[in-house]
Design an enzyme around this catalytic site. Structure first.
Site, PDB file in Angstrom:
ATOM      1  CD  GLU A  29      -3.154  -1.218   2.278  1.00 24.47           C
ATOM      2  OE1 GLU A  29      -4.216  -0.256   2.277  1.00 24.47           O
ATOM      3  OE2 GLU A  29      -3.033  -2.007   3.542  1.00 24.47           O
ATOM      4  CB  SER A 157      -5.817  -1.269  -0.026  1.00 22.24           C
ATOM      5  OG  SER A 157      -5.118  -0.136   0.654  1.00 22.24           O
ATOM      6  CE1 TYR A 227      -7.321   3.620  -1.706  1.00 18.52           C
ATOM      7  CE2 TYR A 227      -6.931   1.893  -2.538  1.00 18.52           C
ATOM      8  CZ  TYR A 227      -6.949   2.693  -1.021  1.00 18.52           C
ATOM      9  OH  TYR A 227      -6.691   2.434  -0.149  1.00 18.52           O
ATOM     10  NE  ARG A 265     -13.226   2.679   5.086  1.00 17.62           N
ATOM     11  CZ  ARG A 265     -11.829   2.672   4.381  1.00 17.62           C
ATOM     12  NH1 ARG A 265     -10.822   3.346   4.221  1.00 17.62           N
ATOM     13  NH2 ARG A 265     -12.070   1.342   3.805  1.00 17.62           N
ATOM     14  CG  ASP A 267     -14.238  -0.866   5.243  1.00 17.05           C
ATOM     15  OD1 ASP A 267     -14.835   0.115   5.323  1.00 17.05           O
ATOM     16  OD2 ASP A 267     -12.926  -1.916   5.319  1.00 17.05           O
ATOM     17  CD  GLU A 281     -10.738  -4.488   5.703  1.00 10.44           C
ATOM     18  OE1 GLU A 281      -9.456  -4.019   6.134  1.00 10.44           O
ATOM     19  OE2 GLU A 281     -11.194  -5.115   4.739  1.00 10.44           O
ATOM     20  CG  ASN A 283      -9.253   0.173   6.401  1.00  4.33           C
ATOM     21  OD1 ASN A 283      -8.709  -0.602   6.307  1.00  4.33           O
ATOM     22  ND2 ASN A 283     -10.419  -0.507   6.540  1.00  4.33           N
ATOM     23  N   GLY A 287      -6.683   5.745   4.257  1.00  3.25           N
ATOM     24  CA  GLY A 287      -6.726   6.148   3.482  1.00  3.25           C
ATOM     25  C   GLY A 287      -6.954   7.867   3.707  1.00  3.25           C
TER      26      GLY A 287
END
Length: 324
Positions: A29, A157, A227, A265, A267, A281, A283, A287
């Site tokens: 990443e 990612s 991205y 974050r 998800d 999951e 994070n 990002g």
């Protein structure tokens, strides 16, 4: 639903001292982390913070030993940035840092163990199987039921992920995921809405920002949709009424259960058939690029990118310090 964060606790950037913005690193990443880190660096400097880029953990370790920094804004995605290594380094030298502590970072970096913790607390998550070398992937898929997702348990990612609809495609998906370190995870593929909820530390504890429903142009939210593509739609809030309240509460519960703090974050998938919300999951260093989700959620309640970076950095100073 009306949502407001408490006012910032500090206005003088000097309170942060000299700040290392940790970015880059050698992992899969790296490019995303460089983009995120540059954004954070520019935002902090624009608000007067004495911030400096540091590429990778070895350079950070040298700088910390030399006493060059007062705190760390960690935006090193994946690998040692999120698995407890950076966190342990900072704690060993009593350097404040953004994001979750050692336990929350290490746990959530491992998707399998995170799911096990959630399941022990009856928090909803898709069915799964842990895949080890030599395991019968066809038997595992039969136990879960096709379609399934196969992915590395410790990557982010959308790296190394495959969606598998047919038994004949299982071996290739396993081979792709096995290119990355760690165990492999086979997970029930939930067909429905893909959502994410940013969580940020407020004075009274973790607070969920409005959810975002992700609508990619293609079949799913892969690396390109995250991205590169400008065609992905982001609907915020992602849900309405009680459903929005419910996903926010679930995200905070999942965040706290995994030992997370600071910001992050979560998800989530919403099953199209049943309406059930299922955790995927967490994070812990999300990002912060031009396409990233946490800045979009913050902007929906009037917090721009520089203000968001300030708030994340502010969380490195205990609330009781500001009260003195």
């Amino acid at each position: 639903m009306s949502l407001t964060l408490s006012p910032p606790r500090f206005t003088d950037p000097a309170v942060f001292g000299r700040v290392a913005v940790l970015l880059g690193g050698p992992g899969s990443e790296r490019e995303v982390s460089l983009q995120s880190g540059q954004g954070v660096l520019d935002a902090l400097r624009a608000r007067g913070v004495d911030a400096h880029a540091i590429d990778g953990v070895p350079e950070l370790a040298k700088a910390i030993v030399a006493g060059e920094f007062d705190r760390v804004f960690n935006i090193l995605h994946g690998g040692d940035g999120e698995n407890g290594v950076v966190q342990g380094l900072c704690e060993a030298f009593a350097i404040p840092y953004t994001g979750s502590r050692v336990l929350g970072s290490a746990l959530t970096m491992d998707k399998i163990r995170t799911k096990q913790v959630w399941m022990s607390l009856d928090l909803p998550t898709p069915r799964y199987r842990r895949l080890q070398p030599g395991d019968d992937v066809h038997a595992a898929a039969r136990a879960i039921g096709l379609p399934v997702i196969i992915k590395p348990s410790k990557e982010g990612s959308s790296v190394g992920i495959s969606r598998v609809f047919a038994d004949a495609d299982l071996e290739a998906a396993v081979a792709l995921a096995a290119r990355y370190p760690g165990e492999l995870l086979m997970e029930q593929m939930v067909e429905g809405d893909e959502l994410t909820v940013a969580v940020i530390e407020d004075v009274d504890g973790p607070l969920a920002l409005p959810s975002i429903r992700i609508v990619p142009k293609g079949a799913w939210y892969d690396y390109e949709a995250k991205y590169i593509s400008d065609d992905t739609q982001y609907l915020c809030p992602g849900l309405d009424g009680e459903d929005e309240v419910r996903i926010g509460a679930l995200a905070v519960d999942a965040f706290v259960a995994a030992g997370c703090s600071g910001w992050g974050r979560v998800d989530v998938m919403r099953d199209r058939r049943t309406g059930a919300l299922l955790l995927l999951e967490v994070n812990t260093a999300p990002g912060m690029t031009s396409h990233s989700l946490v800045p979009k959620a913050a902007a929906s309640i009037g917090i721009d990118y520089p203000a968001l970076c300030w708030r994340v950095l502010e969380a490195t100073i205990p609330v009781e310090v500001a009260a003195r």
